[in-house]
Each structure stands twice: as structure tokens, then as C-alpha cells.
Design an enzyme around this catalytic site. Structure first.
Site, PDB file in Angstrom:
ATOM      1  N   LEU A  44      16.845 -69.054 -82.007  1.00  8.79           N
ATOM      2  CA  LEU A  44      18.235 -68.656 -81.828  1.00  8.79           C
ATOM      3  C   LEU A  44      19.141 -69.846 -81.555  1.00  8.79           C
ATOM      4  O   LEU A  44      18.833 -70.692 -80.724  1.00  8.79           O
ATOM      5  CB  LEU A  44      18.317 -67.661 -80.660  1.00  8.79           C
ATOM      6  CG  LEU A  44      19.690 -67.109 -80.290  1.00  8.79           C
ATOM      7  CD1 LEU A  44      19.596 -65.632 -79.906  1.00  8.79           C
ATOM      8  CD2 LEU A  44      20.319 -67.890 -79.141  1.00  8.79           C
ATOM      9  N   LEU A  45      20.245 -69.871 -82.290  1.00  8.35           N
ATOM     10  CA  LEU A  45      21.318 -70.844 -82.043  1.00  8.35           C
ATOM     11  C   LEU A  45      22.431 -70.111 -81.323  1.00  8.35           C
ATOM     12  O   LEU A  45      22.724 -68.971 -81.670  1.00  8.35           O
ATOM     13  CB  LEU A  45      21.784 -71.387 -83.388  1.00  8.35           C
ATOM     14  CG  LEU A  45      23.124 -72.103 -83.564  1.00  8.35           C
ATOM     15  CD1 LEU A  45      23.080 -72.981 -84.817  1.00  8.35           C
ATOM     16  CD2 LEU A  45      24.318 -71.156 -83.653  1.00  8.35           C
ATOM     17  N   ASN A  46      23.039 -70.751 -80.310  1.00  2.79           N
ATOM     18  CA  ASN A  46      24.319 -70.196 -79.845  1.00  2.79           C
ATOM     19  C   ASN A  46      25.370 -71.284 -79.743  1.00  2.79           C
ATOM     20  O   ASN A  46      25.626 -71.940 -80.758  1.00  2.79           O
ATOM     21  CB  ASN A  46      24.180 -69.258 -78.645  1.00  2.79           C
ATOM     22  CG  ASN A  46      23.515 -69.784 -77.421  1.00  2.79           C
ATOM     23  OD1 ASN A  46      22.382 -70.240 -77.454  1.00  2.79           O
ATOM     24  ND2 ASN A  46      24.192 -69.736 -76.299  1.00  2.79           N
ATOM     25  N   ASP A  47      25.966 -71.539 -78.606  1.00  2.00           N
ATOM     26  CA  ASP A  47      27.181 -72.361 -78.537  1.00  2.00           C
ATOM     27  C   ASP A  47      27.053 -73.745 -79.180  1.00  2.00           C
ATOM     28  O   ASP A  47      26.064 -74.444 -78.938  1.00  2.00           O
ATOM     29  CB  ASP A  47      27.561 -72.639 -77.078  1.00  2.00           C
ATOM     30  CG  ASP A  47      27.476 -71.431 -76.193  1.00  2.00           C
ATOM     31  OD1 ASP A  47      27.356 -70.325 -76.710  1.00  2.00           O
ATOM     32  OD2 ASP A  47      27.524 -71.613 -74.959  1.00  2.00           O
ATOM     33  N   TYR A 106      21.986 -75.905 -70.558  1.00  2.00           N
ATOM     34  CA  TYR A 106      23.090 -75.056 -71.003  1.00  2.00           C
ATOM     35  C   TYR A 106      24.247 -75.885 -71.554  1.00  2.00           C
ATOM     36  O   TYR A 106      24.203 -77.109 -71.577  1.00  2.00           O
ATOM     37  CB  TYR A 106      23.534 -74.157 -69.842  1.00  2.00           C
ATOM     38  CG  TYR A 106      22.727 -72.882 -69.719  1.00  2.00           C
ATOM     39  CD1 TYR A 106      21.539 -72.696 -70.432  1.00  2.00           C
ATOM     40  CD2 TYR A 106      23.162 -71.852 -68.888  1.00  2.00           C
ATOM     41  CE1 TYR A 106      20.809 -71.508 -70.314  1.00  2.00           C
ATOM     42  CE2 TYR A 106      22.440 -70.671 -68.760  1.00  2.00           C
ATOM     43  CZ  TYR A 106      21.269 -70.500 -69.480  1.00  2.00           C
ATOM     44  OH  TYR A 106      20.563 -69.331 -69.358  1.00  2.00           O
ATOM     45  N   ARG A 167      29.573 -73.008 -65.034  1.00  2.00           N
ATOM     46  CA  ARG A 167      28.887 -73.765 -66.102  1.00  2.00           C
ATOM     47  C   ARG A 167      29.827 -74.155 -67.247  1.00  2.00           C
ATOM     48  O   ARG A 167      30.964 -73.718 -67.322  1.00  2.00           O
ATOM     49  CB  ARG A 167      27.724 -72.933 -66.660  1.00  2.00           C
ATOM     50  CG  ARG A 167      28.115 -71.583 -67.223  1.00  2.00           C
ATOM     51  CD  ARG A 167      26.936 -70.865 -67.869  1.00  2.00           C
ATOM     52  NE  ARG A 167      27.286 -69.527 -68.243  1.00  2.00           N
ATOM     53  CZ  ARG A 167      27.106 -68.447 -67.485  1.00  2.00           C
ATOM     54  NH1 ARG A 167      26.549 -68.543 -66.276  1.00  2.00           N
ATOM     55  NH2 ARG A 167      27.483 -67.257 -67.920  1.00  2.00           N
ATOM     56  N   ASP A 168      29.259 -74.943 -68.175  1.00  2.00           N
ATOM     57  CA  ASP A 168      29.861 -75.327 -69.454  1.00  2.00           C
ATOM     58  C   ASP A 168      31.005 -76.340 -69.308  1.00  2.00           C
ATOM     59  O   ASP A 168      32.129 -76.117 -69.782  1.00  2.00           O
ATOM     60  CB  ASP A 168      30.386 -74.083 -70.233  1.00  2.00           C
ATOM     61  CG  ASP A 168      29.379 -72.961 -70.304  1.00  2.00           C
ATOM     62  OD1 ASP A 168      28.171 -73.241 -70.202  1.00  2.00           O
ATOM     63  OD2 ASP A 168      29.803 -71.796 -70.474  1.00  2.00           O
ATOM     64  N   GLU A 222      33.602 -68.292 -69.984  1.00  2.00           N
ATOM     65  CA  GLU A 222      32.593 -69.252 -70.433  1.00  2.00           C
ATOM     66  C   GLU A 222      33.247 -70.295 -71.333  1.00  2.00           C
ATOM     67  O   GLU A 222      34.305 -70.055 -71.913  1.00  2.00           O
ATOM     68  CB  GLU A 222      31.487 -68.520 -71.207  1.00  2.00           C
ATOM     69  CG  GLU A 222      30.702 -67.547 -70.334  1.00  2.00           C
ATOM     70  CD  GLU A 222      29.432 -67.005 -70.992  1.00  2.00           C
ATOM     71  OE1 GLU A 222      28.367 -67.038 -70.363  1.00  2.00           O
ATOM     72  OE2 GLU A 222      29.518 -66.537 -72.142  1.00  2.00           O
TER      73      GLU A 222
HETATM   74  C1  FRU Z   1      27.843 -68.811 -73.801  1.00  8.71           C
HETATM   75  C2  FRU Z   1      26.744 -69.207 -72.800  1.00  8.71           C
HETATM   76  C3  FRU Z   1      27.191 -70.320 -71.890  1.00  8.71           C
HETATM   77  C4  FRU Z   1      25.897 -70.932 -71.486  1.00  8.71           C
HETATM   78  C5  FRU Z   1      25.088 -70.833 -72.747  1.00  8.71           C
HETATM   79  C6  FRU Z   1      23.620 -70.634 -72.549  1.00  8.71           C
HETATM   80  O1  FRU Z   1      27.338 -68.235 -74.938  1.00  8.71           O
HETATM   81  O2  FRU Z   1      26.336 -68.080 -72.070  1.00  8.71           O
HETATM   82  O3  FRU Z   1      27.985 -69.890 -70.815  1.00  8.71           O
HETATM   83  O4  FRU Z   1      26.031 -72.271 -71.078  1.00  8.71           O
HETATM   84  O5  FRU Z   1      25.611 -69.729 -73.464  1.00  8.71           O
HETATM   85  O6  FRU Z   1      22.952 -70.698 -73.750  1.00  8.71           O
END
Ligand code: FRU
Length: 500
Positions: A44-47, A106, A167-168, A222
Site C-alpha cells: 500500500l502507498l499513501n501520502d 510516518y 504528526r506530519d 493531517e
Molecule cells: C494520512 C496519514 C498521516 C500519517 C500517515 C501514516 O494519510 O494518516 O497522518 O502520517 O498517513 O501513513
């Protein structure tokens, strides 16, 4: 439950090469692998994270769980490109293997300092009661591309008044200091953004909360991002917990911005206008920007959302990033345009011009599953006009301008396999004035539609049958004329094939 948790946090080095190979061959057999979007080799890819330009190349990292289409243990994966189109998979950038990031490296961001790239990110940890404890961490990339973490995190505690959802960080340089905005949840369970600062990127100080005009706007913000463009201050963030309002806030979580005066760092204040969603489609979250050497502010988003199942899950992977977009400002609003570099993917070109009188037409040469299509309309007296694409029989994805409602409508009710239908299968957006252009980027399992040269964008995953390749132009209740150009697209180099 315990077992599930353990499985989620399994590390790449705890599984055999054979298991990885069999996962990757399952992934590669998937009909919906993309051809010009950044996607994970497996899992899985996310941010998008750490987008920057360094030593003559664009570097773009992303959140990655390698072992399946779930939000398990997150790594930073590294891709780079000379042209924003052809990407090279570099491999893992940050492993979650220290006391400060044991349960996930993260999201975070990048800034250049003294000839190196500093990556500021959140280390997620869980204690023996499975309680979350975030750390803010630094990793440094040198000119050879070697990435080294600091031995200790640079901020270990969540400041009083906030929960463990802290976070982030998104970092930028301001004079001789560095600042970062960071997503936070107040103890009263409302979302906000805080400000950090540092003289050297190693010693960080919590400055306090950024005062905005959105005191109670969702339960968590986020992935914040602050930048200045055309003398305006822009704060992008992804608020969770907004209720749908008319056509707004239809997805499970939102992504948008407020724009106004430049941030006042002394007063920790941002004076701004309304929150505006960045994208009107079904799949868009956690966008991340950078400024390139040409002075362009470029944005990339995650073309997916948390907590939604996708049809590629059974093939062991999920999600991709959007194409890069260049931002500008018009009339208090951000305009988003696909970067012109994408034109290097253009192959065969076909053109058409016609009048539609209460009818639907297919045009010789207009079909496909990976292409760019620019279609200019003139309304005449039609009540609706638009395009059906990735179509075959009843299967179709439809973009329509509805002149009565004065809305652009994206309908994926009949797009193929269903995704997140509890959140509806239609997205709408009001447009002031004429809707004269739809500019589509269609990949094997997605579409990004730029309306009127970037006034609005609809980004969505779609999962049609491979055979669904027709393009149909239509007008109902009267006439409309159109002029269309389509280019088939080459597969972009590199981005999918190499294995980590
Ligand atoms: C947003 C998030 C961020 C977090 C990351 C974890 O999609 O929930 O807040 O750092 O994804 O993968």
C-alpha cells in the site's frame, strides 16, 4: 486481535524472498496497474512525502507498507525523476527500525540545508498498551543519496493541550530559521495546526498553535503544508470529521486549503478566507507541495483515501499518486494545471470537431485506456453535455456539465468494480460562468479531469473492464459543439518495474 496487530506490524526483513516474489507476481498480474502514475511495487502507498529538488533531480517519497494493501508498518519509499514524468524506484528511504519510529515512519517533508536534504518526519511508536507516542525525527540525505537518521528524535513529547495525534511536519526556511507546521488534535478532540521552529534543523522548539479562523473544524488535521504564492499565504491540510454539506465534503475525509495574508510567525496567526477543497473527485488526500528551481509550486496528492477498500486489494497492492500539478492564484482561488512535462508521453494524436444535437457520438480513433484528452465545448442550447469514457455497453464513467444546475458532475456509478459506494457514486461542483474545457488524463485505473484550465479538478480511481475503451461525446436537450484532441500515452519509464 493481538495476532492481527502483530501481522500488521510485520517488517519486510521478517518475510522470505519467496513470499515477496509471490506477492509481486500477484501484483504484476493485476489488470489495473497504472502506466504513468507512481504506484507501489507491492503493498500500500499513501501520502506523498519529502517532495524536493536536489542535485538536478526531483525526489519524491511516499508512505509505504510493502506487505499487503493495509495500513501496516509504514516505510518511506524513494522515487526520483529528472522530468516529473519518468520516475526511478530508488528503494526504501526510511525504515521503521528505531525506538522513535518502531511502529511506522510516518509522513513528513524535506528541506535543503548546507548541501544536504533534511527529512523531517513523524516516528510512530506504540507502547505495551498499544498507546500511540509520536516522535519528530530527522534523516539526512547526502549527495550520493545515502540517507542516515539521527540517533535520537528531535521532539519526543506531545505538548500539553494536544493528544497523541500530533504528526506530519512540513518544513520550510524563513530567513535564517526553519519552521514547520504540524497536524494536531486538541485534547477537546478538535483538529488544528501547530508551529515548530529550529535554528539548524537539529534543535526544535514547539512555538504553539497557529491561530486560524477554524476553531472547530473536524477532529484531526493531517498533513498540513504552508507556502506563499503570488503574495498570499496558503495553508493546505486534510481535515477529518467534516460532515457533508450539499456538494461539499463528500469523501470520508477531505483535503483543501485556506488562503489569505502571509503567516505572521511572531503572532502565530493566519488571516484567511474560507476552506476550499482542492479536488472534487472521489480519491484525493494528503496533498504535498514543493517549489522547484523554475519557481513553480508543484503539488502531488495521494489518489486514495484511508479506510476504504479498493478492488486491487485482492492483488496485493493499493493506490497511486496523482500526476504533478502546478499551482497559481486567480481571484482568491488556487488554480491547478498538469505540468507540461507530461506532454512527453504523448504518442499518436487524433482530432475531431463536430456538433451534437441531442445525441451521443463516437468518433473514429477516439478510444483507449491510457491517454490525454482535451475537449473544448460550446454550449449552444443543450441542457447537458459531456463525455462518456472507459465505456463499453453499459459500463462507463461520465463527466457532464449540467447547465440547469450549473454544475460539473462526475458519475462513476457504472464505472466497473465498485469502490466506497457508501460515500456515493456521484460528485458535483458548481462552476461560475461557462464550462468550456474538460482535460482528461486517463490511466488504466484512474482519471484526473481538469475543468476550465484548472479551475477545478476531479481525481478518481476507476476499475473498468479492460475492454471498456470507448469514448462517447454527448449533448442532451439541445445542441452543443465540441473540438477534441486525444493523444495515446506511452508508459512512463521505470516507475513500476524495479523491485525494492
Ligand atoms: C494520512 C496519514 C498521516 C500519517 C500517515 C501514516 O494519510 O494518516 O497522518 O502520517 O498517513 O501513513
Amino acid at each position: 486481535m493481538e495476532l492481527q496487530r502483530e501481522k500488521k506490524y510485520i517488517r519486510l526483513d521478517q518475510v522470505s524472498q519467496q513470499e515477496i516474489d509471490s506477492l509481486i507476481s500477484k501484483v504484476n498480474s493485476c489488470l489495473w496497474r497504472q502506466t504513468f502514475h507512481i504506484q507501489p511495487v507491492s503493498g500500500l502507498l499513501n501520502d506523498p512525502n519529502g517532495f524536493c529538488y536536489y542535485n538536478g533531480e526531483y525526489h519524491l517519497f511516499y508512505q509505504w507498507h510493502p506487505l499487503g494493501p493495509v495500513h501496516g508498518l509504514k516505510y518511506w519509499y524513494h522515487t526520483k525523476s529528472a522530468d516529473l514524468v519518468n520516475w526511478k524506484n530508488v528503494g526504501i528511504a526510511i525504515q521503521p527500525d528505531n525506538y522513535f519510529d518502531s511502529h511506522g515512519a510516518y509522513s513528513g517533508s524535506a528541506v535543503e540545508h548546507e548541501g544536504k536534504i533534511y527529512l523531517l518526519y513523524t516516528g510512530n511508536t506504540r507502547d505495551e498498551h498499544f498507546e500511540r507516542h509520536p516522535h519528530q525525527c530527522i534523516a539526512i540525505m547526502d549527495a550520493e543519496g545515502k540517507i542516515t537518521k539521527l540517533e535520537k528524535s528531535v521532539l519526543d513529547n506531545v505538548p500539553a493541550g494536544y493528544t497523541e495525534h500530533f504528526r506530519d511536519p512540513k518544513v520550510w526556511r524563513e530567513g535564517d530559521r526553519f519552521y514547520a507546521v504540524i497536524g494536531a488534535q486538541r485534547t477537546d478532540k478538535t483538529g488544528t495546526v501547530c508551529l515548530l521552529s529550529s535554528p539548524n534543523l537539529l534543535d526544535w522548539k514547539f512555538e504553539g498553535e497557529l491561530d486560524t479562523e477554524l476553531d472547530s473544524f473536524g477532529f484531526m488535521w493531517e498533513c498540513p503544508d504552508y507556502f506563499e504564492i503570488e503574495n498570499q499565504g496558503v495553508l493546505i491540510f486534510s481535515p477529518q470529521g467534516l460532515k457533508p454539506e450539499g456538494d461539499l465534503y463528500q469523501n470520508i475525509y477531505q483535503a483543501g486549503y485556506v488562503m489569505g495574508k502571509k503567516i505572521d510567525l511572531e503572532r502565530k496567526e493566519l488571516i484567511h478566507g474560507n476552506f476550499i477543497e482542492l479536488d472534487r473527485g472521489f480519491d484525493f488526500y494528503a496533498p504535498h507541495t514543493m517549489q522547484d528551481p523554475k519557481g513553480r509550486r508543484l503539488l502531488v496528492g495521494w489518489m486514495g483515501l484511508p479506510e476504504i477498500e479498493y478492488p486491487t486489494d485482492i492483488n496485493g497492492w493499493a493506490h497511486c499518486l496523482t500526476i504533478p500539478r502546478e499551482l497559481s492564484v486567480d481571484d482568491g482561488k488556487l488554480i491547478q494545471k498538469p505540468v507540461p512535462e507530461l506532454q512527453s508521453l504523448r504518442k499518436k494524436k487524433v482530432e475531431a470537431a463536430d456538433i451534437l444535437s441531442n445525441e451521443k457520438k463516437v468518433v473514429e480513433g477516439f478510444s483507449g485506456d491510457t491517454y490525454e484528452l482535451v475537449c473544448e465545448f460550446e454550449q449552444g442550447n443543450a441542457l447537458e453535455y459531456g463525455i462518456e469514457f472507459r465505456a463499453d455497453g453499459n459500463e462507463k464513467t461520465v463527466i457532464t456539465y449540467d447547465a440547469i444546475q450549473e454544475k460539473v458532475i462526475l458519475d462513476r456509478t457504472q464505472s466497473g468494480q465498485v469502490i466506497g459506494s457508501t460515500f456515493g457514486t456521484v460528485r458535483k461542483c458548481h462552476i461560475d460562468g461557462d464550462v468550456y474545457k474538460f482535460h482528461l488524463f486517463v490511466d488504466s485505473s484512474s482519471v484526473e479531469i481538469f475543468v476550465n484550465d484548472g479551475e477545478e479538478v476531479f481525481s478518481s480511481r476507476i476499475f473498468p473492464d479492460g475492454k471498456s475503451q470507448e469514448i462517447r461525446f454527448f449533448a442532451t436537450g439541445g445542441s452543443a459543439s465540441f473540438k477534441a484532441v486525444k493523444w495515446d500515452y506511452k508508459t512512463a519509464q521505470g516507475m513500476n518495474k524495479e523491485v525494492c
